[in-house]
Design a protein around this motif. Structure first.
Motif, PDB file in Angstrom:
ATOM      1  N   THR A 292      29.930  27.371  21.361  1.00 53.27           N
ATOM      2  CA  THR A 292      28.968  26.442  21.938  1.00 53.27           C
ATOM      3  C   THR A 292      27.849  27.257  22.561  1.00 53.27           C
ATOM      4  N   VAL A 293      26.620  26.823  22.314  1.00 53.36           N
ATOM      5  CA  VAL A 293      25.460  27.510  22.889  1.00 53.36           C
ATOM      6  C   VAL A 293      24.933  26.674  24.059  1.00 53.36           C
ATOM      7  N   VAL A 294      24.863  27.315  25.211  1.00 51.92           N
ATOM      8  CA  VAL A 294      24.308  26.646  26.403  1.00 51.92           C
ATOM      9  C   VAL A 294      23.172  27.536  26.922  1.00 51.92           C
ATOM     10  N   PRO A 295      21.942  27.207  26.573  1.00 52.92           N
ATOM     11  CA  PRO A 295      20.819  28.069  26.959  1.00 52.92           C
ATOM     12  C   PRO A 295      20.646  28.145  28.477  1.00 52.92           C
ATOM     13  N   LYS A 296      20.155  29.303  28.916  1.00 54.59           N
ATOM     14  CA  LYS A 296      19.983  29.483  30.364  1.00 54.59           C
ATOM     15  C   LYS A 296      18.797  28.682  30.905  1.00 54.59           C
ATOM     16  N   GLY A 297      17.945  28.208  30.011  1.00 58.43           N
ATOM     17  CA  GLY A 297      16.793  27.409  30.450  1.00 58.43           C
ATOM     18  C   GLY A 297      17.152  25.957  30.757  1.00 58.43           C
ATOM     19  N   LEU A 298      18.415  25.633  30.551  1.00 56.39           N
ATOM     20  CA  LEU A 298      18.828  24.236  30.690  1.00 56.39           C
ATOM     21  C   LEU A 298      19.235  23.940  32.133  1.00 56.39           C
ATOM     22  N   VAL A 299      18.578  22.955  32.737  1.00 54.85           N
ATOM     23  CA  VAL A 299      18.998  22.570  34.097  1.00 54.85           C
ATOM     24  C   VAL A 299      19.226  21.063  34.171  1.00 54.85           C
ATOM     25  N   ALA A 300      20.146  20.691  35.046  1.00 51.10           N
ATOM     26  CA  ALA A 300      20.291  19.278  35.418  1.00 51.10           C
ATOM     27  C   ALA A 300      20.215  19.270  36.950  1.00 51.10           C
ATOM     28  N   ARG A 301      20.250  18.115  37.539  1.00 51.83           N
ATOM     29  CA  ARG A 301      19.988  18.053  38.985  1.00 51.83           C
ATOM     30  C   ARG A 301      21.156  17.467  39.762  1.00 51.83           C
ATOM     31  N   THR A 302      21.224  17.822  41.015  1.00 51.08           N
ATOM     32  CA  THR A 302      22.170  17.162  41.920  1.00 51.08           C
ATOM     33  C   THR A 302      21.548  15.814  42.297  1.00 51.08           C
ATOM     34  N   ALA A 303      22.342  14.959  42.944  1.00 52.83           N
ATOM     35  CA  ALA A 303      21.819  13.642  43.331  1.00 52.83           C
ATOM     36  C   ALA A 303      20.606  13.792  44.246  1.00 52.83           C
ATOM     37  N   SER A 304      20.564  14.908  44.979  1.00 50.04           N
ATOM     38  CA  SER A 304      19.419  15.084  45.891  1.00 50.04           C
ATOM     39  C   SER A 304      18.258  15.825  45.221  1.00 50.04           C
ATOM     40  N   GLY A 305      18.387  16.082  43.917  1.00 49.28           N
ATOM     41  CA  GLY A 305      17.255  16.608  43.168  1.00 49.28           C
ATOM     42  C   GLY A 305      17.210  18.122  43.011  1.00 49.28           C
ATOM     43  N   GLU A 306      18.253  18.839  43.495  1.00 52.75           N
ATOM     44  CA  GLU A 306      18.265  20.301  43.339  1.00 52.75           C
ATOM     45  C   GLU A 306      18.588  20.675  41.898  1.00 52.75           C
ATOM     46  N   PRO A 307      17.849  21.618  41.293  1.00 54.57           N
ATOM     47  CA  PRO A 307      18.177  22.022  39.929  1.00 54.57           C
ATOM     48  C   PRO A 307      19.446  22.894  39.891  1.00 54.57           C
ATOM     49  N   VAL A 308      20.276  22.676  38.879  1.00 55.95           N
ATOM     50  CA  VAL A 308      21.501  23.477  38.712  1.00 55.95           C
ATOM     51  C   VAL A 308      21.535  23.988  37.282  1.00 55.95           C
ATOM     52  N   SER A 309      21.882  25.265  37.118  1.00 57.19           N
ATOM     53  CA  SER A 309      21.966  25.853  35.770  1.00 57.19           C
ATOM     54  C   SER A 309      23.196  25.316  35.042  1.00 57.19           C
ATOM     55  N   ILE A 310      22.959  24.699  33.893  1.00 56.38           N
ATOM     56  CA  ILE A 310      24.062  24.148  33.092  1.00 56.38           C
ATOM     57  C   ILE A 310      24.883  25.288  32.483  1.00 56.38           C
ATOM     58  N   ASN A 311      24.195  26.375  32.164  1.00 54.71           N
ATOM     59  CA  ASN A 311      24.887  27.544  31.622  1.00 54.71           C
ATOM     60  C   ASN A 311      25.916  28.052  32.643  1.00 54.71           C
ATOM     61  N   GLN A 312      25.517  28.145  33.908  1.00 57.10           N
ATOM     62  CA  GLN A 312      26.454  28.648  34.932  1.00 57.10           C
ATOM     63  C   GLN A 312      27.602  27.681  35.175  1.00 57.10           C
ATOM     64  N   LEU A 313      27.285  26.399  35.090  1.00 54.61           N
ATOM     65  CA  LEU A 313      28.335  25.387  35.307  1.00 54.61           C
ATOM     66  C   LEU A 313      29.365  25.434  34.172  1.00 54.61           C
ATOM     67  N   TRP A 314      28.852  25.548  32.948  1.00 49.76           N
ATOM     68  CA  TRP A 314      29.776  25.605  31.795  1.00 49.76           C
ATOM     69  C   TRP A 314      30.582  26.895  31.838  1.00 49.76           C
ATOM     70  N   ASN A 315      29.937  27.986  32.250  1.00 48.52           N
ATOM     71  CA  ASN A 315      30.650  29.259  32.361  1.00 48.52           C
ATOM     72  C   ASN A 315      31.785  29.126  33.381  1.00 48.52           C
ATOM     73  N   ARG A 316      31.513  28.446  34.470  1.00 53.93           N
ATOM     74  CA  ARG A 316      32.525  28.251  35.517  1.00 53.93           C
ATOM     75  C   ARG A 316      33.683  27.434  34.968  1.00 53.93           C
ATOM     76  N   ARG A 317      33.353  26.377  34.233  1.00 55.56           N
ATOM     77  CA  ARG A 317      34.382  25.505  33.664  1.00 55.56           C
ATOM     78  C   ARG A 317      35.217  26.264  32.616  1.00 55.56           C
ATOM     79  N   HIS A 318      34.490  26.952  31.739  1.00 53.89           N
ATOM     80  CA  HIS A 318      35.123  27.661  30.613  1.00 53.89           C
ATOM     81  C   HIS A 318      36.083  28.744  31.126  1.00 53.89           C
ATOM     82  N   THR A 319      35.622  29.523  32.124  1.00 52.33           N
ATOM     83  CA  THR A 319      36.452  30.634  32.611  1.00 52.33           C
ATOM     84  C   THR A 319      37.612  30.136  33.472  1.00 52.33           C
ATOM     85  N   THR A 320      37.491  28.932  33.996  1.00 47.21           N
ATOM     86  CA  THR A 320      38.580  28.378  34.807  1.00 47.21           C
ATOM     87  C   THR A 320      39.654  27.742  33.932  1.00 47.21           C
TER      88      THR A 320
END
Ligand code: MLT
Length: 411
Positions: free
Chosen positions: A261-289
């Motif tokens: 699966t390719v998850v580009p580092k340019g990809l962001v989604a937001r928290t409910a309060s509007g903070e940008p979060v890296s989807i790549n880092q989130l998927w990496n966290r999920r994948h490695t856990t």
């Protein structure tokens, strides 16, 4: 007291393919002398390419010697495989990706099913209808939907009907959605999207801050030059799309298990309060856990797909299955059936005989032609009245199956 996840109770019957297996088993128990031909589930029938087998043997031998034995590997995949993926599947198509944007896994079913976990439950999810059932079912399990209606449409999902009227291509939503599942070449309809169609989706996603989950598991079956093999061939896609790719249908790995699966580092989604979060880092966290990596021998075997020998053998495999697709298309068309797909995909999407539901047609085909296919309605309400045949059978069975359909079933 242990409580269950009640969202599971909203799921319609069983998962499609086990349900088909159950019906076929009931038929064969009652008719043990009948020889059934299976063109239902898209499972490959030809053995792994020799270059893959040689590498697999070598890697297994390495595991038997203390000096070359390996324990846990990197969860994201060995660098030797990621380098080959980047060079062959992307750089060769002028797409630049970094190593840490690729996550090797044991399958696109798992990845396309698990990816929704990193997104909030209140996202609006758009799915093509019909679609690979995993997209819908995993969102139901996660609690993103209400109950299904009588047609099987889950309340809360945004369905994009794909019918003859729109050439089976999902239309851009008439409202704002957050996550969009796209699959090209398409399972189950076999249609593909040209660059203009994909560009319109990327533009929509960028404009609406939506994320496209692009399933490219069948890209190796594209035969027409102008059709993109990756969503990242489209400008802007690295800012809005995740791509799933697999060795299963490309190189016969359905039982061996390797995908990425390719998850580009340019990809962001937001928290409910509007903070940008890296989807790549989130998927990496999920994948490695939750995942400990694909086994070393299997990754060595996947790497062999990119050797000169491997590439030739894979090309040969794909030619074989696409010749099956051509035979199915040609025979059924000349028998008078309306037939789609099968040109850039290993699936043929046909209309059932006049007025029959997909499951009625399934039962008729099984009882009279002794052929198993997949009812279109199992992929979504708009699949009702359609039927999918897979080109992954062996040649003899494929020819025999379509001859039986032509001789026993009227269009
Ligand atoms: C299919 O028949 O749709 C595929 O085999 C499903 C899959 O790859 O999981």
């Amino acid at each position: 007291m242990a409580l269950v996840n009640e969202h599971y109770l909203k799921l319609k019957a069983g998962y499609l393919f086990p349900e088909i297996t159950r019906r076929v088993q009931a038929f064969t128990d009652a008719n043990p002398e009948v020889e059934i031909i299976r063109l239902g589930i898209g499972d490959v029938t030809q053995s792994l390419p020799p270059a893959v087998i040689d590498s697999l043997h070598q890697a297994v031998s390495e595991m038997g010697k203390p000096e070359t034995f390996r324990g846990y590997g990197p969860e994201q995949g060995y660098q030797f495989l990621i380098d080959l993926i980047l060079a062959n599947d992307y750089e060769a198509r002028s797409v630049r990706l970094d190593s840490d944007e690729v996550f090797v896994s044991d399958g696109s079913k798992c990845d396309s099913g698990n990816i929704q976990e990193i997104f909030a439950v209140d996202n609006i999810i758009a799915v093509a209808d019909p679609a690979y059932p995993v997209y819908v079912d995993t969102n139901v399990m996660a609690g993103r939907t209400g109950e299904a209606d009588a047609q099987g449409r889950y309340h809360g999902l945004y369905y994009m009907p794909c019918t003859e009227a729109n050439d089976f291509l999902p239309e851009l939503p008439d409202r704002k959605v957050d996550i969009i599942y796209l699959c090209f070449p398409n399972n189950p309809t076999g249609v593909v999207a040209n660059p203009q169609v994909l560009q319109a989706w990327v533009d929509y996603a960028l404009e609406n801050q939506a994320i496209i989950l692009f399933d490219g598991a069948y890209e190796a079956y594209i035969t027409e030059e102008h059709i993109p093999h990756s969503i990242y061939e489209i400008p802007g896609a690295k800012e809005c799309a995740i791509e799933f790719r697999s060795f299963s249908k490309t190189a016969g790995f359905t039982g061996t298990r390797c995908a990425y699966t390719v998850v580009p580092k340019g990809l962001v989604a937001r928290t409910a309060s509007g903070e940008p979060v890296s989807i790549n880092q989130l998927w990496n966290r999920r994948h490695t856990t939750k995942f400990n990596g694909v086994s070393y021998p299997v990754q060595v075997a996947a790497a062999a797909v990119y050797s000169d020998e491997g590439k030739n053998q894979v090309r040969e495999l794909i030619r074989y299955y696409m010749e099956n697709a051509r035979i199915i298309r040609k025979t059924l068309t000349s028998a008078g059936f309306a037939v789609y797909g099968g040109v850039n995909a290993p699936y043929i999407w046909m209309k059932t005989s006049d007025g029959m539901s997909s499951w009625e047609f399934f039962d008729q085909l099984l009882a009279e032609a002794h052929v198993v296919g997949t009812p279109g309605s199992g992929f979504g309400p708009s699949g009702e009245g359609y039927f999918r045949l897979s080109a992954f059978g062996n040649r003899e069975n494929t020819e025999e199956a379509v001859a039986r359909i032509r001789n026993k079933i009227s269009p």
